[in-house]
Design a protein around this motif. Structure first.
Motif, PDB file in Angstrom:
ATOM      1  N   THR A 102       1.227  -1.259   0.056  1.00 51.29           N
ATOM      2  CA  THR A 102       0.063  -0.066   0.343  1.00 51.29           C
ATOM      3  C   THR A 102       0.871   1.285  -0.084  1.00 51.29           C
ATOM      4  O   THR A 102       1.828   1.300   0.796  1.00 51.29           O
ATOM      5  CB  THR A 102      -0.800   0.243   1.166  1.00 51.29           C
ATOM      6  OG1 THR A 102      -1.922  -1.095   1.140  1.00 51.29           O
ATOM      7  CG2 THR A 102      -1.645   1.507   1.239  1.00 51.29           C
ATOM      8  N   GLU A 103       0.772   2.170  -1.290  1.00 48.54           N
ATOM      9  CA  GLU A 103       1.585   3.211  -0.344  1.00 48.54           C
ATOM     10  C   GLU A 103       0.452   4.438  -0.108  1.00 48.54           C
ATOM     11  O   GLU A 103      -0.843   4.643  -0.735  1.00 48.54           O
ATOM     12  CB  GLU A 103       2.015   3.674  -2.383  1.00 48.54           C
ATOM     13  CG  GLU A 103       3.045   2.922  -2.499  1.00 48.54           C
ATOM     14  CD  GLU A 103       3.369   3.119  -4.050  1.00 48.54           C
ATOM     15  OE1 GLU A 103       4.224   4.283  -3.764  1.00 48.54           O
ATOM     16  OE2 GLU A 103       4.039   2.645  -4.625  1.00 48.54           O
ATOM     17  N   ALA A 104       0.734   5.790   0.235  1.00 46.49           N
ATOM     18  CA  ALA A 104       0.018   6.928   0.704  1.00 46.49           C
ATOM     19  C   ALA A 104       0.542   7.459   0.925  1.00 46.49           C
ATOM     20  O   ALA A 104       1.102   8.004   1.424  1.00 46.49           O
ATOM     21  CB  ALA A 104      -1.346   6.103   1.477  1.00 46.49           C
ATOM     22  N   ASN A 105       0.208   8.782   1.655  1.00 45.50           N
ATOM     23  CA  ASN A 105       0.178  10.017   1.750  1.00 45.50           C
ATOM     24  C   ASN A 105       0.765   9.405   3.576  1.00 45.50           C
ATOM     25  O   ASN A 105      -0.179   9.341   4.007  1.00 45.50           O
ATOM     26  CB  ASN A 105      -0.259  10.833   1.528  1.00 45.50           C
ATOM     27  CG  ASN A 105       0.432  12.711   3.051  1.00 45.50           C
ATOM     28  OD1 ASN A 105       0.004  12.596   4.068  1.00 45.50           O
ATOM     29  ND2 ASN A 105       0.626  13.533   2.319  1.00 45.50           N
ATOM     30  N   ALA A 106       1.820  10.164   3.489  1.00 48.76           N
ATOM     31  CA  ALA A 106       2.116   8.967   5.321  1.00 48.76           C
ATOM     32  C   ALA A 106       1.282   9.854   6.129  1.00 48.76           C
ATOM     33  O   ALA A 106       0.826   9.734   7.436  1.00 48.76           O
ATOM     34  CB  ALA A 106       4.162   9.869   5.506  1.00 48.76           C
ATOM     35  N   ASP A 107       0.750  11.066   6.329  1.00 43.60           N
ATOM     36  CA  ASP A 107       0.114  11.757   7.682  1.00 43.60           C
ATOM     37  C   ASP A 107      -0.946  10.994   6.994  1.00 43.60           C
ATOM     38  O   ASP A 107      -1.918  10.781   7.969  1.00 43.60           O
ATOM     39  CB  ASP A 107       0.012  12.828   7.003  1.00 43.60           C
ATOM     40  CG  ASP A 107       1.503  13.419   7.669  1.00 43.60           C
ATOM     41  OD1 ASP A 107       2.133  13.378   8.275  1.00 43.60           O
ATOM     42  OD2 ASP A 107       1.601  14.552   6.993  1.00 43.60           O
ATOM     43  N   TYR A 108      -1.302  11.072   6.214  1.00 45.31           N
ATOM     44  CA  TYR A 108      -3.171  10.243   5.905  1.00 45.31           C
ATOM     45  C   TYR A 108      -3.121   8.487   6.448  1.00 45.31           C
ATOM     46  O   TYR A 108      -4.129   8.661   6.331  1.00 45.31           O
ATOM     47  CB  TYR A 108      -3.727   9.965   4.391  1.00 45.31           C
ATOM     48  CG  TYR A 108      -4.173   9.396   4.329  1.00 45.31           C
ATOM     49  CD1 TYR A 108      -6.142   9.806   4.892  1.00 45.31           C
ATOM     50  CD2 TYR A 108      -4.911   8.555   3.106  1.00 45.31           C
ATOM     51  CE1 TYR A 108      -6.786   9.984   4.158  1.00 45.31           C
ATOM     52  CE2 TYR A 108      -5.429   8.178   3.025  1.00 45.31           C
ATOM     53  CZ  TYR A 108      -7.060   8.750   3.095  1.00 45.31           C
ATOM     54  OH  TYR A 108      -8.368   7.506   2.546  1.00 45.31           O
ATOM     55  N   ASN A 109      -1.941   7.676   5.899  1.00 50.86           N
ATOM     56  CA  ASN A 109      -2.194   6.310   6.147  1.00 50.86           C
ATOM     57  C   ASN A 109      -1.766   6.821   8.365  1.00 50.86           C
ATOM     58  O   ASN A 109      -3.088   6.181   8.866  1.00 50.86           O
ATOM     59  CB  ASN A 109      -0.092   6.182   6.345  1.00 50.86           C
ATOM     60  CG  ASN A 109      -1.238   4.653   7.049  1.00 50.86           C
ATOM     61  OD1 ASN A 109      -1.166   3.197   6.899  1.00 50.86           O
ATOM     62  ND2 ASN A 109       0.700   4.578   7.737  1.00 50.86           N
ATOM     63  N   ALA A 110      -1.082   7.639   8.548  1.00 51.07           N
ATOM     64  CA  ALA A 110      -1.567   8.064  10.192  1.00 51.07           C
ATOM     65  C   ALA A 110      -2.773   8.109  10.723  1.00 51.07           C
ATOM     66  O   ALA A 110      -2.707   7.962  11.681  1.00 51.07           O
ATOM     67  CB  ALA A 110       0.213   8.696  10.629  1.00 51.07           C
ATOM     68  N   ALA A 111      -3.009   9.401  10.289  1.00 54.19           N
ATOM     69  CA  ALA A 111      -4.952   9.716  11.080  1.00 54.19           C
ATOM     70  C   ALA A 111      -5.200   8.703  10.463  1.00 54.19           C
ATOM     71  O   ALA A 111      -6.148   8.055  11.646  1.00 54.19           O
ATOM     72  CB  ALA A 111      -5.137  10.785   9.775  1.00 54.19           C
ATOM     73  N   LYS A 112      -5.116   7.653   9.542  1.00 55.70           N
ATOM     74  CA  LYS A 112      -6.166   6.493   9.890  1.00 55.70           C
ATOM     75  C   LYS A 112      -5.613   4.813  10.682  1.00 55.70           C
ATOM     76  O   LYS A 112      -6.352   4.732  11.998  1.00 55.70           O
ATOM     77  CB  LYS A 112      -6.357   6.160   8.323  1.00 55.70           C
ATOM     78  CG  LYS A 112      -7.158   6.282   7.513  1.00 55.70           C
ATOM     79  CD  LYS A 112      -7.102   5.523   6.368  1.00 55.70           C
ATOM     80  CE  LYS A 112      -5.940   5.195   5.449  1.00 55.70           C
ATOM     81  NZ  LYS A 112      -5.885   5.009   4.244  1.00 55.70           N
ATOM     82  N   THR A 113      -4.138   5.506  10.850  1.00 51.26           N
ATOM     83  CA  THR A 113      -3.897   4.889  12.113  1.00 51.26           C
ATOM     84  C   THR A 113      -4.374   4.342  13.569  1.00 51.26           C
ATOM     85  O   THR A 113      -4.798   4.555  14.212  1.00 51.26           O
ATOM     86  CB  THR A 113      -2.704   4.973  12.104  1.00 51.26           C
ATOM     87  OG1 THR A 113      -1.887   3.615  10.707  1.00 51.26           O
ATOM     88  CG2 THR A 113      -2.044   3.629  13.024  1.00 51.26           C
ATOM     89  N   VAL A 114      -4.575   6.664  13.806  1.00 50.42           N
ATOM     90  CA  VAL A 114      -4.672   6.724  15.193  1.00 50.42           C
ATOM     91  C   VAL A 114      -6.544   6.095  15.664  1.00 50.42           C
ATOM     92  O   VAL A 114      -6.524   6.225  16.546  1.00 50.42           O
ATOM     93  CB  VAL A 114      -4.520   8.362  15.005  1.00 50.42           C
ATOM     94  CG1 VAL A 114      -5.276   9.391  16.311  1.00 50.42           C
ATOM     95  CG2 VAL A 114      -2.933   8.558  14.794  1.00 50.42           C
ATOM     96  N   GLY A 115      -6.937   6.754  14.764  1.00 51.28           N
ATOM     97  CA  GLY A 115      -8.503   6.187  14.903  1.00 51.28           C
ATOM     98  C   GLY A 115      -8.243   4.639  14.569  1.00 51.28           C
ATOM     99  O   GLY A 115      -9.672   4.465  15.839  1.00 51.28           O
TER     100      GLY A 115
END
Length: 420
Positions: A349-362
């Motif tokens: 999976t490739e994504a913007n790092a901050d976007y991936n982190a936001a989903k991980t936090v939630g």
């Protein structure tokens, strides 16, 4: 206990006469001097509030014009500053003895009284003064929700000078409701990641760029460094004035971002907004000195704006959020080759790092309920194209929402537990 209360701050300008302005100037000057004396006495000796108070109180009463309660508060402020230095030193950061230069003074229930006629009484080095609060004419102004409610009580507050203007950061608190004390992770969650390039990114792919904030902090830091090298009294006064302007600009930007985050939560019908733990946020994001204050302001603004919509705001542990894949749960340093880019070494999976982190936090918050002993959690994470559950269930939004492939989980079973 502090955790049993919800805290809010309502910033309000004071209407002061020339005579009152002089008294407040004198009080702020004595407050800074008192905090510095207490710090000088306690530095490398003690840092607990009770110990610093016992050590420095009598000296402050003898060498300053502070009243008894303000002398106590000054020793507590010194203890707090020293404790902060000890914590930074334990993390390997360089520290030096605190210096008190900001044009502020703390107040509590004994030194401040708020009246029903929208005036406030403040202790000074001479006697009390009573000033009107400059409040918005609009009944929807956020100060009114605290001033007009019996649920909120005044707690520790801060008076700040900005040129000839004085602003009172009125602190309020009220007991948490039973719903706010619960630990069940149900409902729909909006995850939020904080950073430098982007102030905030939500799990619904809403980006809030950090360019304006970074420019403000960088501009002020450069000016402050030059003035500190000058070392004159005039330079220190200029630093204080610049601090006030910079804080207002940062506060305005945080209001804008917080409004956007809450709007996003309302749009996606979220019950909770979840941030990562802010304790060491500056170190994790490698931000400037002002980023930590800005992020805490943002969190507080989101709290009181979200409360109007019945949305809870909370934090989760920050470990591995920048290195964990939101799709498969694989965690590795190599997953984040650059600040901006995330590429999972397991599922690709490739994504913007901050976007991936936001989903991980939630998802970390949502997963709590399913990992509890009673397994009562029934939560889901809000994404741009639908909602997802920890066990891989995906529900698309109705027509009108643009689908995004990387939102859909690629695992058939629940992802592995968070690494320890």
């Amino acid at each position: 206990m502090a955790d049993d209360y919800v805290y809010r701050t309502a910033i309000t300008r004071l209407e002061v006469s020339d005579e009152q302005r002089v008294r407040l100037e004198e009080t702020i000057a004595e407050w800074k001097r008192g905090c510095q004396i207490a710090t000088n006495l306690a530095w490398n000796r003690c840092h607990e509030k009770s110990d610093v108070q016992s050590l420095a109180y009598d000296t402050l009463r003898e060498r300053t014009d502070l009243g008894s309660q303000h002398a106590i508060l000054a020793t507590h402020q010194a203890a707090q500053a020293i404790t902060g230095c000890i914590e930074r030193r334990s993390r390997g950061e360089q520290t030096s003895k605190p210096r008190f230069t900001a044009p502020t003074v703390k107040y509590d229930s004994r030194t401040l009284t708020l009246f029903d006629d929208e005036t406030v009484s403040l202790s000074t080095t001479e006697s009390r003064i009573r000033c009107p609060l400059v409040l918005p004419e609009d009944d929807d102004g956020f100060q009114w929700q605290f001033l007009d409610s019996e649920r909120w009580e005044v707690t520790e507050s801060t008076l700040t000078a900005d040129g000839d203007d004085y602003f009172l950061h009125l602190g309020f608190r009220r007991p948490k409701t039973d719903a706010q004390r619960t630990t069940a992770e149900n409902g729909t969650v909006l995850g939020v990641d904080l950073g430098v390039e982007n102030i905030a990114v939500t799990s619904t792919a809403r980006f809030f760029p950090g360019g304006e904030l970074n420019h403000t902090l960088s501009e002020f830091e450069e000016a402050r460094a030059g003035l500190q090298r000058t070392g004159t009294r005039s330079a220190h006064r200029t630093i204080e004035q610049a601090s006030g302007r910079q804080l207002r600009r940062v506060r305005d930007e945080m209001h804008r971002v917080s409004k956007g985050i809450v709007t996003e939560a309302v749009r996606y019908d979220c019950d909770r907004i979840v941030f990562e733990d802010l304790t060491h946020i500056r170190k994790r994001t490698e931000g400037a000195w002002g980023h930590r204050w800005a992020f805490r302001q943002l969190y507080q603004f989101v709290e009181y704006k979200a409360e109007r919509h019945g949305i809870e705001v909370t934090q989760v542990g920050s470990a591995y959020t920048s290195k964990r894949c939101a799709e498969c749960g694989f965690t590795s340093d190599e997953n984040r080759p650059t600040r901006e880019h995330f590429e999972c070494q397991s599922c690709g999976t490739e994504a913007n790092a901050d976007y991936n982190a936001a989903k991980t936090v939630g998802m970390r918050y949502v997963r709590r309920g399913q990992q509890s002993s009673r397994r009562t959690g029934d939560g889901q994470l809000a994404l741009k194209s639908g909602t997802v559950t920890p066990n891989g269930g995906f529900t698309a939004y109705p027509d009108g929402f643009e689908a995004e492939f990387t939102d859909k989980p690629q695992y058939a079973t629940a992802p592995p537990s968070d690494p320890v």
